[in-house]
Design a protein around this motif. Structure first.
Motif, PDB file in Angstrom:
ATOM      1  N   GLN A 126      40.904  30.560  43.207  1.00 51.29           N
ATOM      2  CA  GLN A 126      42.325  31.084  42.879  1.00 51.29           C
ATOM      3  C   GLN A 126      42.411  32.559  42.555  1.00 51.29           C
ATOM      4  O   GLN A 126      43.069  33.727  42.969  1.00 51.29           O
ATOM      5  CB  GLN A 126      43.027  30.650  41.901  1.00 51.29           C
ATOM      6  CG  GLN A 126      43.737  29.158  42.191  1.00 51.29           C
ATOM      7  CD  GLN A 126      44.845  29.284  42.813  1.00 51.29           C
ATOM      8  OE1 GLN A 126      45.797  29.743  42.572  1.00 51.29           O
ATOM      9  NE2 GLN A 126      44.852  28.714  44.198  1.00 51.29           N
ATOM     10  N   GLU A 130      43.987  35.883  44.556  1.00 56.23           N
ATOM     11  CA  GLU A 130      45.016  36.917  43.532  1.00 56.23           C
ATOM     12  C   GLU A 130      44.346  38.018  44.077  1.00 56.23           C
ATOM     13  O   GLU A 130      45.324  38.936  44.192  1.00 56.23           O
ATOM     14  CB  GLU A 130      44.853  36.372  42.338  1.00 56.23           C
ATOM     15  CG  GLU A 130      45.736  37.298  41.394  1.00 56.23           C
ATOM     16  CD  GLU A 130      45.933  36.964  39.903  1.00 56.23           C
ATOM     17  OE1 GLU A 130      45.501  35.888  39.436  1.00 56.23           O
ATOM     18  OE2 GLU A 130      46.650  37.901  39.284  1.00 56.23           O
ATOM     19  N   ARG A 160      52.957  31.135  44.642  1.00 55.18           N
ATOM     20  CA  ARG A 160      52.013  31.833  43.645  1.00 55.18           C
ATOM     21  C   ARG A 160      51.393  33.069  44.419  1.00 55.18           C
ATOM     22  O   ARG A 160      51.566  34.196  43.678  1.00 55.18           O
ATOM     23  CB  ARG A 160      50.575  31.033  43.506  1.00 55.18           C
ATOM     24  CG  ARG A 160      50.659  29.591  42.878  1.00 55.18           C
ATOM     25  CD  ARG A 160      50.172  29.710  41.453  1.00 55.18           C
ATOM     26  NE  ARG A 160      49.616  30.613  40.864  1.00 55.18           N
ATOM     27  CZ  ARG A 160      48.274  30.508  39.988  1.00 55.18           C
ATOM     28  NH1 ARG A 160      47.756  29.530  40.104  1.00 55.18           N
ATOM     29  NH2 ARG A 160      47.771  31.817  39.527  1.00 55.18           N
TER      30      ARG A 160
END
Ligand code: NAD
Length: 424
Positions: A126, A130, A160
């Motif tokens: 993640q 990001e 997200r």
């Protein structure tokens, strides 16, 4: 910073070839001047960027990123962001062109765009995703914005990702700009109903197509390729409407159950295991065989170019509803037409996503949230209107639904272009 395509129409291959061939058919049907054809064939603006990533282990990797804005005659450009190793400039160009037609067909005030980063998201944490998203966003920042170009989720990206883009853009601007992306989390100004919107539109159009062929939903059968944001919801909504979804696949495999797959249980399995493989409620199936099963409705909802000259003759479905963008190659399309298979084209079938993205953008810009029922009703209204337009035009002009949908869309884009005039 911005590269033009340079020297006429860009080289053709794969989905870009298919998109160009569809455009050529439409301009011939509409009897457009060659100059207008040339203008529509060439993306208005393209950006290619290198996206360096500092990985968790301290090493560095660099990925290619793209943003293509195909046409902005009807408004700011709009289109998803894809994370996949299959991403290249020509794929992004094709997807951007299809977005132009889709937005015009369902009459939302946008042109078409698309973005992509050639990365396999499943290979990254993640934190790495990001950092890639934020770096890509800051590279393309000069050409995106709520009034210029508005990204949304696509293959390999989700809400997200949209939250990171919105935050990166907002930090650069010094204030929060929710309208720069759609498909955001609800708590950041996302729209109720957006997550399911594409699937809802696919299911709605599939049911209208079935009705037009005299097929009752109750007891009908379907096969769905892809179990992501589009395929999963489409399978669920079709089975809620009484359709027996007998086969579902993802990138790892396929499952089959003659009396219908319990889509909710399969969803829980995929959330746990990361793939449809090993699902106890069904037997495993060759993923390629899913496309040629004897079903009423086939919903390719994964990637482009899966129905080809090699398998189109074996397709047994009565109706193909294109949840994915560009799943049918130009050659396969001709074979399916010949064989009287009803193909509901992508720019109509999967337009629910951009319709509710438009609703989300309106809500974000007004800082006012609509009720979910309102969103869903307006979505169905717009999908039904577009379906009617396509069916009527196809009937009146003896065109396939894809030809009719593309011609209607191209005509609307040209109307806007002609009203605005050519500057200078
Ligand atoms: P996603 O990443 O959420 O899901 C993709 C699914 O397809 C996954 O289940 C993946 O395993 C599967 N898949 C990938 N390659 C495959 C292959 N070769 N064979 C079988 N399955 C494969 O992506 P998504 O958002 O569901 O998008 C799917 C398609 O729908 C794409 O063509 C996309 O452009 C189109 N689309 C998406 C939206 C949207 O709102 N998300 C809107 C319009 C169109």
């Amino acid at each position: 910073m911005m590269a033009s395509t340079g020297g006429g129409t860009p080289a053709l291959h794969g989905p870009w070839n298919d998109a160009q061939a569809q455009l050529t058919e439409a301009v011939e049907h509409l009897k457009c001047a060659p100059g207008l054809h040339e203008m529509l064939a060439m993306p208005r603006r393209e950006m290619q960027v290198a996206v360096p990533l500092r990985k968790d282990d301290g090493t560095t990797a660099v990925f290619s990123g793209y943003r293509v804005q195909h046409n902005f005659s009807r408004g700011p450009t709009k289109g998803g962001l894809r994370f996949s190793t299959a991403v290249d400039l020509n794929e992004v160009r094709a997807l951007a062109m299809w977005m132009t037609w889709k937005c015009a067909l369902v009459d939302v005030p946008y042109g078409g765009a698309k973005g992509g980063v050639a990365i396999e998201p499943r290979d990254h944490t993640q934190g790495e995703l990001e950092r890639v998203t934020r770096r890509y966003t800051s590279e393309i920042l000069p050409i995106i914005g709520p009034d210029t170009d508005i990204p949304a989720p696509d293959i390999g990206t989700d809400e997200r990702t949209m939250a990171w883009i919105m935050d990166t853009y907002s930090v650069a601007k010094g204030h929060t700009v929710p309208g720069v992306v759609t498909g955001k989390p609800i708590s950041l100004g996302g729209s109720l109903g957006r997550a399911q919107a594409t699937s809802r539109g696919v299911a709605h159009v599939a049911l209208m197509a079935m009705a037009s062929k005299g097929i009752e939903a109750e007891g009908a059968t379907a096969a769905v390729q892809g179990f992501g944001k589009v395929g999963r919801g489409a399978a669920r909504l079709l089975s809620e409407a009484g359709v027996r979804v007998i086969a579902i696949s993802d990138v790892d495999g396929a499952v089959f159950a003659g009396d219908g797959i319990d889509v909710a249980r399969l969803g829980a399995h995929v959330d746990r295991e990361g793939s449809v493989e090993g699902f106890e409620g069904a037997e495993s199936l060759d993923p390629q065989a899913l496309l040629t099963l004897d079903v009423d409705v086939l919903v390719p909802a994964a990637v482009e170019g899966v129905l080809t000259a090699a398998n189109a003759r074996d397709v047994q479905a009565t109706i193909v509803v294109e949840g994915a963008n560009g799943p049918t190659t130009q050659e396969a399309d001709a074979i399916l037409i010949d064989r009287d298979v009803l193909v509901v084209p992508d720019i109509l079938a999967n337009a629910g996503g951009v319709i509710v993205s438009y609703f989300e953008w309106v809500q974000s810009n007004q800082a006012y949230q609509w009720r979910e029922r309102e969103v869903n009703e307006r979505l169905e209204e717009k999908m039904t209107a577009a379906w009617r337009d396509v069916v009527d035009y196809a009937g009146a002009q003896s065109l396939t639904y894809r030809q009719a949908a593309t011609a209607l869309a191209v005509r609307r884009v040209l109307e806007a272009h002609e009203l605005r005039g050519l500057y200078p």
